[in-house]
Design an enzyme around this catalytic site. Structure first.
Site, PDB file in Angstrom:
ATOM      1  N   TYR A 235       0.839  -1.206   0.000  1.00 51.60           N
ATOM      2  CA  TYR A 235       0.000   0.000   0.000  1.00 51.60           C
ATOM      3  C   TYR A 235       0.874   1.256   0.000  1.00 51.60           C
ATOM      4  O   TYR A 235       0.522   2.264  -0.577  1.00 51.60           O
ATOM      5  CB  TYR A 235      -0.866   0.063   1.263  1.00 51.60           C
ATOM      6  CG  TYR A 235      -2.125  -0.768   1.295  1.00 51.60           C
ATOM      7  CD1 TYR A 235      -2.382  -1.768   0.349  1.00 51.60           C
ATOM      8  CD2 TYR A 235      -3.076  -0.552   2.296  1.00 51.60           C
ATOM      9  CE1 TYR A 235      -3.548  -2.522   0.424  1.00 51.60           C
ATOM     10  CE2 TYR A 235      -4.246  -1.296   2.359  1.00 51.60           C
ATOM     11  CZ  TYR A 235      -4.477  -2.285   1.436  1.00 51.60           C
ATOM     12  OH  TYR A 235      -5.622  -3.028   1.509  1.00 51.60           O
TER      13      TYR A 235
ATOM     14  N   CYS B  39      -3.037  -1.109   9.861  1.00 53.03           N
ATOM     15  CA  CYS B  39      -2.079  -0.766   8.821  1.00 53.03           C
ATOM     16  C   CYS B  39      -1.896   0.737   8.927  1.00 53.03           C
ATOM     17  O   CYS B  39      -2.856   1.496   8.762  1.00 53.03           O
ATOM     18  CB  CYS B  39      -2.654  -1.151   7.457  1.00 53.03           C
ATOM     19  SG  CYS B  39      -1.695  -0.553   6.057  1.00 53.03           S
TER      20      CYS B  39
ATOM     21  N   CYS C 248       5.173   0.933  10.767  1.00 52.16           N
ATOM     22  CA  CYS C 248       4.516   0.089   9.767  1.00 52.16           C
ATOM     23  C   CYS C 248       4.373  -1.274  10.422  1.00 52.16           C
ATOM     24  O   CYS C 248       5.324  -1.754  11.065  1.00 52.16           O
ATOM     25  CB  CYS C 248       5.380  -0.006   8.513  1.00 52.16           C
ATOM     26  SG  CYS C 248       4.897  -1.320   7.378  1.00 52.16           S
TER      27      CYS C 248
END
Ligand code: DGL
Length: 259
Positions: free
Chosen positions: A42, A73, A183
């Site tokens: 992404y 996320c 992340c």
């Protein structure tokens, strides 16, 4: 009747680093984990694309009857949460953002390195957070770890180490006190990061998220009142092989964390 599940989604395997901590904290809830490995990474996509993926993932979990959704996320959270809350006003969304606040609350004079994807670092949400501290503190470093999450997703260990060495070389002489793993994929390689920045403390956002989730479930009267152990169901947009891989990574991570 079976309690409605909590949905958790990520751009692939990374969200299990959040899921495992939530399951440990709220063991009697049911969970559905959706990994969107088909669209990983992404972090290298446009905001419009990330938004579309996050909307589809949320719709999938809502269709499965989820009572709340954890956007596990950082990239999807930073870019799409406001939009998700507008599109699905009846769903409780819990979002994550790199844990810079946690580092700053601990000690404002620390040298902090935030590792995250390009899309997270450039998002309005993260920039607002960063600017609120940056005005007074010039020792926060932002490191765009382009494509690192994808290498972790694909488990290419030798390339991961080469990439990390390149990324962290400059910071090895900067007396970094705290590394914010911004992340969800990065906690999966925290030993590798620690080996290169041996004196730094590594933090991620999982504790904040699970506390926030519990608080909101209580506030909206959604906490499972039953005490039996909950279930986990896993889906992945790349199919069964990746579902299997998710279970393996989840078990390995749980083992690593309980050592
Ligand atoms: N795991 C995601 C995050 O927390 C993004 C990884 C990616 O797909 O680029 O930011």
């Amino acid at each position: 009747m079976k309690e409605k599940p909590i949905g958790v989604f990520d751009s692939g395997m990374g969200g299990i680093t959040i899921l495992s901590k939530i399951m440990e904290y709220l063991p009697n809830e049911n969970y559905i984990y959706f990994g969107d490995s088909l669209h990983n990474p992404y972090g290298e996509k446009s905001e419009e694309e990330i938004m579309d993926y996050a909307i589809s993932a949320s719709q999938f979990l809502i269709d499965k009857g989820c009572k709340a959704i954890v956007v596990a996320c950082n990239t999807a959270s930073s870019v799409a949460t406001d939009q998700l809350r507008k599109i699905f006003p009846h769903t409780l969304f819990i979002a994550t953002i790199p844990a810079l606040k946690v580092a700053m609350d601990e000690d404002r004079n620390q040298n902090v390195l935030v590792m995250a994807t390009k899309a997270t670092l450039s998002s309005k949400k993260f920039q607002e957070l960063y600017q609120s501290y940056q005005k007074e503190h010039d020792h926060i470093y932002l490191l765009n770890c382009s494509n690192l999450a994808h290498l972790i997703e694909e488990e290419v260990q030798t390339v991961i180490d080469q990439k990390l060495e390149q990324l962290l070389l400059y910071y090895q002489s900067k007396n970094i006190d705290v590394v914010v793993l911004g992340c969800t994929h990065y906690p999966l390689i925290k030993q590798n990061i620690q080996a290169l920045l041996q004196n730094a403390k590594l933090i991620d956002g999982s504790d904040g998220i699970r506390r926030q989730l519990k608080k909101k479930l209580i506030e909206y009267n959604l906490l499972n009142p039953k005490t039996d152990t909950g279930e986990l169901t896993v889906y992945n947009s790349l199919g069964e092989k990746n579902v299997q891989k998710t279970w393996e990574i989840l078990h390995a991570y749980q083992k690593q964390e309980n050592r």
